[in-house]
Every structure is written in structure tokens, then in C-alpha cells.
Design an enzyme around this catalytic site. Sequence first.
Site, PDB file in Angstrom:
ATOM      1  N   ASP A  13      -1.653   8.348  -4.403  1.00  0.00           N
ATOM      2  CA  ASP A  13      -0.500   9.190  -4.071  1.00  0.00           C
ATOM      3  C   ASP A  13      -0.669  10.595  -4.649  1.00  0.00           C
ATOM      4  O   ASP A  13      -1.266  10.760  -5.697  1.00  0.00           O
ATOM      5  CB  ASP A  13       0.762   8.519  -4.633  1.00  0.00           C
ATOM      6  CG  ASP A  13       2.024   9.023  -3.978  1.00  0.00           C
ATOM      7  OD1 ASP A  13       1.937   9.849  -3.047  1.00  0.00           O
ATOM      8  OD2 ASP A  13       3.111   8.593  -4.405  1.00  0.00           O
ATOM      9  N   HIS A  30      -5.511  15.777   1.639  1.00  0.00           N
ATOM     10  CA  HIS A  30      -6.074  14.496   2.095  1.00  0.00           C
ATOM     11  C   HIS A  30      -7.605  14.552   2.065  1.00  0.00           C
ATOM     12  O   HIS A  30      -8.252  13.572   1.710  1.00  0.00           O
ATOM     13  CB  HIS A  30      -5.576  14.160   3.505  1.00  0.00           C
ATOM     14  CG  HIS A  30      -4.106  13.884   3.564  1.00  0.00           C
ATOM     15  ND1 HIS A  30      -3.465  13.081   2.649  1.00  0.00           N
ATOM     16  CD2 HIS A  30      -3.138  14.301   4.423  1.00  0.00           C
ATOM     17  CE1 HIS A  30      -2.172  13.016   2.937  1.00  0.00           C
ATOM     18  NE2 HIS A  30      -1.938  13.761   4.012  1.00  0.00           N
ATOM     19  N   LEU A 124     -19.901  -4.298  -4.806  1.00  0.00           N
ATOM     20  CA  LEU A 124     -18.449  -4.085  -4.754  1.00  0.00           C
ATOM     21  C   LEU A 124     -17.886  -4.274  -3.342  1.00  0.00           C
ATOM     22  O   LEU A 124     -18.470  -3.785  -2.379  1.00  0.00           O
ATOM     23  CB  LEU A 124     -18.178  -2.644  -5.217  1.00  0.00           C
ATOM     24  CG  LEU A 124     -16.764  -2.107  -5.063  1.00  0.00           C
ATOM     25  CD1 LEU A 124     -15.834  -2.764  -6.074  1.00  0.00           C
ATOM     26  CD2 LEU A 124     -16.749  -0.590  -5.261  1.00  0.00           C
TER      27      LEU A 124
HETATM   28  C1  FPP Z   1      -0.550   9.889  -0.358  1.00  0.00           C
HETATM   29  O1  FPP Z   1      -0.399  11.255  -0.565  1.00  0.00           O
HETATM   30  C2  FPP Z   1      -1.723   9.598   0.418  1.00  0.00           C
HETATM   31  C3  FPP Z   1      -1.738   9.125   1.705  1.00  0.00           C
HETATM   32  C4  FPP Z   1      -0.529   8.855   2.488  1.00  0.00           C
HETATM   33  C5  FPP Z   1      -2.972   8.854   2.415  1.00  0.00           C
HETATM   34  C6  FPP Z   1      -4.120   8.398   1.579  1.00  0.00           C
HETATM   35  C7  FPP Z   1      -5.306   9.070   2.112  1.00  0.00           C
HETATM   36  C8  FPP Z   1      -6.352   9.495   1.398  1.00  0.00           C
HETATM   37  C9  FPP Z   1      -6.534   9.236  -0.038  1.00  0.00           C
HETATM   38  C10 FPP Z   1      -7.421  10.300   2.036  1.00  0.00           C
HETATM   39  C11 FPP Z   1      -8.110   9.649   3.109  1.00  0.00           C
HETATM   40  C12 FPP Z   1      -8.560   8.293   2.740  1.00  0.00           C
HETATM   41  C13 FPP Z   1      -9.552   7.717   3.346  1.00  0.00           C
HETATM   42  C14 FPP Z   1      -9.990   6.348   2.982  1.00  0.00           C
HETATM   43  C15 FPP Z   1     -10.227   8.444   4.413  1.00  0.00           C
HETATM   44  P1  FPP Z   1       0.903  11.949  -0.001  1.00  0.00           P
HETATM   45  O2  FPP Z   1       0.540  12.624   1.258  1.00  0.00           O
HETATM   46  O3  FPP Z   1       2.015  10.957   0.116  1.00  0.00           O
HETATM   47  O4  FPP Z   1       1.183  12.968  -1.142  1.00  0.00           O
HETATM   48  P2  FPP Z   1       2.608  13.538  -1.586  1.00  0.00           P
HETATM   49  O5  FPP Z   1       3.435  12.377  -2.034  1.00  0.00           O
HETATM   50  O6  FPP Z   1       2.244  14.455  -2.712  1.00  0.00           O
HETATM   51  O7  FPP Z   1       3.182  14.265  -0.402  1.00  0.00           O
END
Ligand code: FPP
Length: 227
Positions: A13, A30, A124
Amino acid sequence: MNNLPKHIAIIMDGNGRWANNRHLPRLAGHREGANAVQRTIEAAQKFGIKFLTLYAFSTENWSRPQDEINGLMDLLSKTLDTYTAQAKKKNYRLLVSGARDKLPPAVLGKIDKAVQITAQNTGLTVNLALNYGARQEIVHAVNTLLAQGKTNISMEDISAHLYQPGVPDPELIIRTSGEERLSNFLLWQAAYSEFYFTPVLWPDFNAEELQKALNEYARRTRRFGGI
Ligand code: FPP
């Protein structure tokens, strides 16, 4: 290191806030989050972790703006290519937990290819929770059992019909960015998990931060309700 979890699950997150702090578009967060994924996979492998589940996209994430969804799917597609190449070299195995509906065919194709190509790898196991919802997973398990004609369902039955029955329950669940909730992640599997919350935003997560979580985990005594 003794008292190491076999399975770590991570709620990644804070990508959006990382980008906001730098006046960048959310997608830049992202992208940097995808780099953190690679770093964390390598660190987990180095520490001798057997299973790593990463919450990449929840069933609730479809409510985000279409642009962000498209960007995430595109990033995922590219990451799956890199991942498949790396997994071959480094002996990782890839699994996916989640529903297939709504995922773009291009992403589904890459998932299937990555899973197939890495199926025999013995290092893994990386389990990507993608289009994942824990309540949906439990309902899916129950419906599968009902379709088999089961009338008296045990806990073992449910565990055996989750998306990835071969993946053990996580001993440790990490959530980054200071939020302290489960957000429909592994509700069944988390019954006895230890939780580790860190204010670090996901794009800043690295081997050192994983080491901190492992140190904290090793300090805790797990009693499973006993004394
Ligand atoms: C949360 O940050 C993250 C996500 C909803 C997506 C997770 C994606 C990644 C870590 C990158 C891509 C992953 C792969 C495996 C390609 P948020 O957008 O909710 O952040 P915020 O709460 O600060 O808005």
C-alpha cells in the site's frame, strides 16, 4: 536466522501517496511499486522464505478510475514478462490467487504462460493475489463443495478448496503505508497470522525493511491460543 516464517503475505500500500508526495501521476507510484516487487522477491529468496503472497489487485480496485486500471493492467503485463524471464534464471515459481473474470485476455494469457513455464521451479513460490477478494474466495470454496454434493463442510474442506490449497497459511502479514486493516485479504488464512504494520510506503520497501519485519516476527512468541 531462526524462527523464520515459511509464508509472508504483503499488502503493498502507498503507491499513490508516494507519487503525490513527488507531484507525479499515480501510475509513477505503481511503476516504482513494481520495482519494489522485484526487490522484495529477491530479498525473500535470499532470506530463505518459501512462499510470498503479494496483494497486487483487489476485487474492490475495479472501482478506481479507468485510466488507473488500464495503467495497472499494462504494468502487470510488462512485469509478468520480466518476472517470467527472471523466474527461469532464479528458480522462482509463480502462482495466482483470484478470480479470472474481468481480467483482460492479454493479462490472463501472460499469467497462464508464467504459471506454466515456472511450474517445475523449486525455489521461492510467489503467489500474486490478483482480482482477489477473501470473502469471494471463501464463497467460491463453499460453492465448489456444494457442487460436489457435500452437505457437511469442515474447516479442512474449506482450506482444501481455496484458490491455492497448496500454499500454507501465512505466519506473517505485512502492510505498508501506515494503514492497519486487512481489506478483504486472506481472511480465512489469517486466523493465526502475526501482523506487521510499517509507515514505509510500498515503493520505498526493500530488503532492509523486510529484515525489520522478520526481526519483529522472530521476537514474538506464537502460542496459538495456548499458554
Ligand atoms: C496500493 O497503492 C497498491 C495497489 C492498489 C496496487 C499494487 C500494485 C503494485 C505494487 C505495482 C504493480 C504490481 C505488480 C505485481 C505489477 P495505492 O494506489 O492504494 O496507494 P495509496 O493508498 O497511497 O493511494
